[in-house]
Design an enzyme around this catalytic site. Structure first.
Site, PDB file in Angstrom:
ATOM      1  N   THR A 194       0.761   0.883   6.790  1.00 60.90           N
ATOM      2  CA  THR A 194       0.593  -0.199   5.826  1.00 60.90           C
ATOM      3  C   THR A 194       0.600  -1.499   6.614  1.00 60.90           C
ATOM      4  O   THR A 194       1.139  -1.558   7.718  1.00 60.90           O
ATOM      5  CB  THR A 194       1.685  -0.151   4.731  1.00 60.90           C
ATOM      6  OG1 THR A 194       1.541  -1.272   3.852  1.00 60.90           O
ATOM      7  CG2 THR A 194       3.083  -0.150   5.293  1.00 60.90           C
ATOM      8  N   GLY A 195      -0.024  -2.518   6.071  1.00 65.51           N
ATOM      9  CA  GLY A 195      -0.100  -3.788   6.790  1.00 65.51           C
ATOM     10  C   GLY A 195      -1.538  -4.182   7.036  1.00 65.51           C
ATOM     11  O   GLY A 195      -2.448  -3.728   6.325  1.00 65.51           O
ATOM     12  N   GLY A 253      -4.895  -4.001   8.010  1.00 70.27           N
ATOM     13  CA  GLY A 253      -5.716  -2.834   8.347  1.00 70.27           C
ATOM     14  C   GLY A 253      -6.558  -2.997   9.591  1.00 70.27           C
ATOM     15  O   GLY A 253      -6.776  -2.032  10.339  1.00 70.27           O
ATOM     16  N   THR A 288       0.839  -1.208   0.000  1.00 73.24           N
ATOM     17  CA  THR A 288       0.000   0.000   0.000  1.00 73.24           C
ATOM     18  C   THR A 288       0.871   1.255   0.000  1.00 73.24           C
ATOM     19  O   THR A 288       1.861   1.318   0.725  1.00 73.24           O
ATOM     20  CB  THR A 288      -0.874   0.004   1.277  1.00 73.24           C
ATOM     21  OG1 THR A 288      -1.868  -0.986   1.118  1.00 73.24           O
ATOM     22  CG2 THR A 288      -1.529   1.365   1.520  1.00 73.24           C
ATOM     23  N   ARG A 333     -15.080  -5.871   2.110  1.00 70.53           N
ATOM     24  CA  ARG A 333     -14.117  -5.611   3.202  1.00 70.53           C
ATOM     25  C   ARG A 333     -13.327  -4.342   2.903  1.00 70.53           C
ATOM     26  O   ARG A 333     -12.822  -4.132   1.799  1.00 70.53           O
ATOM     27  CB  ARG A 333     -13.170  -6.801   3.328  1.00 70.53           C
ATOM     28  CG  ARG A 333     -12.106  -6.657   4.432  1.00 70.53           C
ATOM     29  CD  ARG A 333     -10.825  -6.063   3.920  1.00 70.53           C
ATOM     30  NE  ARG A 333      -9.791  -5.969   4.961  1.00 70.53           N
ATOM     31  CZ  ARG A 333      -8.656  -5.308   4.821  1.00 70.53           C
ATOM     32  NH1 ARG A 333      -8.391  -4.675   3.697  1.00 70.53           N
ATOM     33  NH2 ARG A 333      -7.780  -5.270   5.792  1.00 70.53           N
ATOM     34  N   VAL A 334     -13.225  -3.487   3.887  1.00 66.89           N
ATOM     35  CA  VAL A 334     -12.433  -2.266   3.755  1.00 66.89           C
ATOM     36  C   VAL A 334     -11.434  -2.246   4.908  1.00 66.89           C
ATOM     37  O   VAL A 334     -11.794  -2.540   6.056  1.00 66.89           O
ATOM     38  CB  VAL A 334     -13.340  -1.010   3.818  1.00 66.89           C
ATOM     39  CG1 VAL A 334     -12.515   0.264   3.864  1.00 66.89           C
ATOM     40  CG2 VAL A 334     -14.285  -0.979   2.610  1.00 66.89           C
ATOM     41  N   GLY A 335     -10.197  -1.918   4.604  1.00 62.52           N
ATOM     42  CA  GLY A 335      -9.161  -1.873   5.639  1.00 62.52           C
ATOM     43  C   GLY A 335      -8.967  -0.472   6.191  1.00 62.52           C
ATOM     44  O   GLY A 335      -9.858   0.381   6.139  1.00 62.52           O
ATOM     45  N   ASP A 336      -7.779  -0.228   6.686  1.00 60.36           N
ATOM     46  CA  ASP A 336      -7.471   1.059   7.312  1.00 60.36           C
ATOM     47  C   ASP A 336      -7.172   2.172   6.310  1.00 60.36           C
ATOM     48  O   ASP A 336      -7.310   3.359   6.631  1.00 60.36           O
ATOM     49  CB  ASP A 336      -6.233   0.909   8.210  1.00 60.36           C
ATOM     50  CG  ASP A 336      -5.026   0.480   7.391  1.00 60.36           C
ATOM     51  OD1 ASP A 336      -5.166  -0.469   6.579  1.00 60.36           O
ATOM     52  OD2 ASP A 336      -3.954   1.093   7.509  1.00 60.36           O
TER      53      ASP A 336
HETATM   54  C1  SD4 Z   1      -5.467  -3.002   4.175  1.00 59.96           C
HETATM   55  N1  SD4 Z   1      -3.608  -1.736   5.008  1.00 59.96           N
HETATM   56  O1  SD4 Z   1      -6.360  -3.036   3.334  1.00 59.96           O
HETATM   57  C2  SD4 Z   1      -4.178  -2.296   3.813  1.00 59.96           C
HETATM   58  C3  SD4 Z   1      -3.309  -3.251   3.096  1.00 59.96           C
HETATM   59  C4  SD4 Z   1      -1.896  -2.855   2.985  1.00 59.96           C
HETATM   60  O2  SD4 Z   1       0.082  -2.980   1.934  1.00 59.96           O
HETATM   61  O3  SD4 Z   1      -1.351  -2.049   3.676  1.00 59.96           O
HETATM   62  N2  SD4 Z   1      -1.193  -3.392   2.085  1.00 59.96           N
HETATM   63  O4  SD4 Z   1      -5.569  -3.563   5.267  1.00 59.96           O
END
Ligand code: SD4
Length: 332
Positions: free
Chosen positions: A245-246, A248, A194, A222-225
């Site tokens: 990043t990571g 979420g 990300t 699904r939605v992340g951070d």
């Molecule tokens: C998520 N944080 O959708 C994002 C994914 C991500 O590098 O960071 N990918 O959870």
């Protein structure tokens, strides 16, 4: 037929970013250290500068060159990330991103500027430049977030082109995943990229952008951070900014980017703030977690910090026509 002014403007934006990106491919001035990562340290920088999660030297250079020409921070950041959003080889951002488990690519993005204004789009299909779209939500609607079909409808009204975002490469990888179809919604150290970008323009104003296709093979919807203001991105122009990043879900539970900015407000350096934000996640875990979260932050002095749960995270800084890719400190 005469096109409305905003469609003309949209086309000009897309053409301009394509030209800039194309120019970069043959530019002799790109210096980047893809395979020569330097160690993580708090580097004080002069204005303007740009930092981004991961090794994205083209994106940071586009943003940095725009800042050098006097472009405002948010405009420059949106222009830079547009390069990766259009890059089909990047399977975690924009066009060519990994699809959800039903084979549909859905994108998330948000932006925040030095005035504390922000915009976000969530679970958008068929639109490549979702960071620009988030900026349009901020500037052209009375709202902060548009999601799904509504975000796509707004994009089309603004003159964005509808595209098939499932590249051959991502389709093949998804079909391979389908053979077993194990639902394992974890982001470890390989499975993500990300883009969270922060930059300070010639006036010292900070802005940021976060753009992603999210977790590969996620549940539909699904939605992340990444598009959640305060989690994937937060800016306070008096203090600094942070991006994540990571995985979420873990970032959202601790409102990671907002937490980092608040810790900097209390006097912590960006490095100390990132480390504490990672600790907040780890203190709820029993032992070493099998997921990754990484943070990147900067303050008004131009100091930079980053920290991740596992090693493997790096960030790019562009300053004085020089890109450096820097390995982040990590807990494990
Ligand atoms: C998520 N944080 O959708 C994002 C994914 C991500 O590098 O960071 N990918 O959870």
């Amino acid at each position: 037929m005469l096109l409305p002014w905003w469609i003309m403007k949209r086309k000009a934006f897309i053409q301009q970013s394509t030209l800039w990106a194309g120019g970069l491919l043959v530019s002799p001035h790109i210096i980047h250290t893809e395979n020569e990562m330097t160690s993580n340290k708090s580097i004080p920088t002069n204005l303007p500068y740009v930092i981004s999660t991961w090794n994205v030297p083209f994106a940071t250079k586009i943003t940095g060159d725009a800042l050098n020409k006097g472009v405002e921070a948010l405009d420059a950041a949106v222009l830079g990330v547009a390069y990766e959003e259009a890059n089909l080889q990047n399977t975690t951002v924009g066009n060519g991103g990994s699809p959800d488990r039903d084979g549909e690519v859905t994108l998330d993005a948000c932006v925040m500027n030095h005035e504390g204004n922000c915009g976000a789009v969530m679970a958008v299909q068929n639109i490549t430049h979702v960071a620009a779209l988030a900026k349009d939500v901020m500037e052209k609607t009375p709202h902060v977030i548009l999601a799904g079909e509504g975000a796509k409808k707004f994009a089309l009204e603004q003159g964005y082109q509808a595209e098939n975002l499932l590249s051959e490469k991502s389709k093949k990888e998804w079909e391979k995943w389908l053979e077993k179809g194990n639902y394992n919604p974890k982001i470890n150290i390989e499975n993500h990229d990300t883009i969270g970008m922060l930059c300070s323009d010639q006036n010292g104003n900070l802005s940021g952008v976060c753009t992603t296709s999210g977790l590969a093979y996620k549940m539909k919807g699904r939605v992340g951070d990444s598009p959640v203001i305060g989690s994937g991105l937060y800016i306070d122009n008096a203090i600094g900014g942070a991006v994540a990043t990571g995985l979420g879900e873990e970032v959202i539970k601790t409102v990671g980017s907002f937490l980092i900015v608040e810790l900097m407000r209390q006097g912590k350096t960006p490095q100390e703030a990132c480390e504490e934000a990672v600790s907040r996640i780890l203190e709820k875990q029993k032992g070493k977690p099998d997921f990754q979260v990484a943070y990147l932050a900067t303050n008004k002095k131009g100091e930079i910090g980053s920290y991740s749960i596992h090693s493997g995270f790096s960030y790019t800084i562009y300053k004085n026509d020089l890109n450096q890719n820097i390995a982040s400190k990590a807990m494990y």
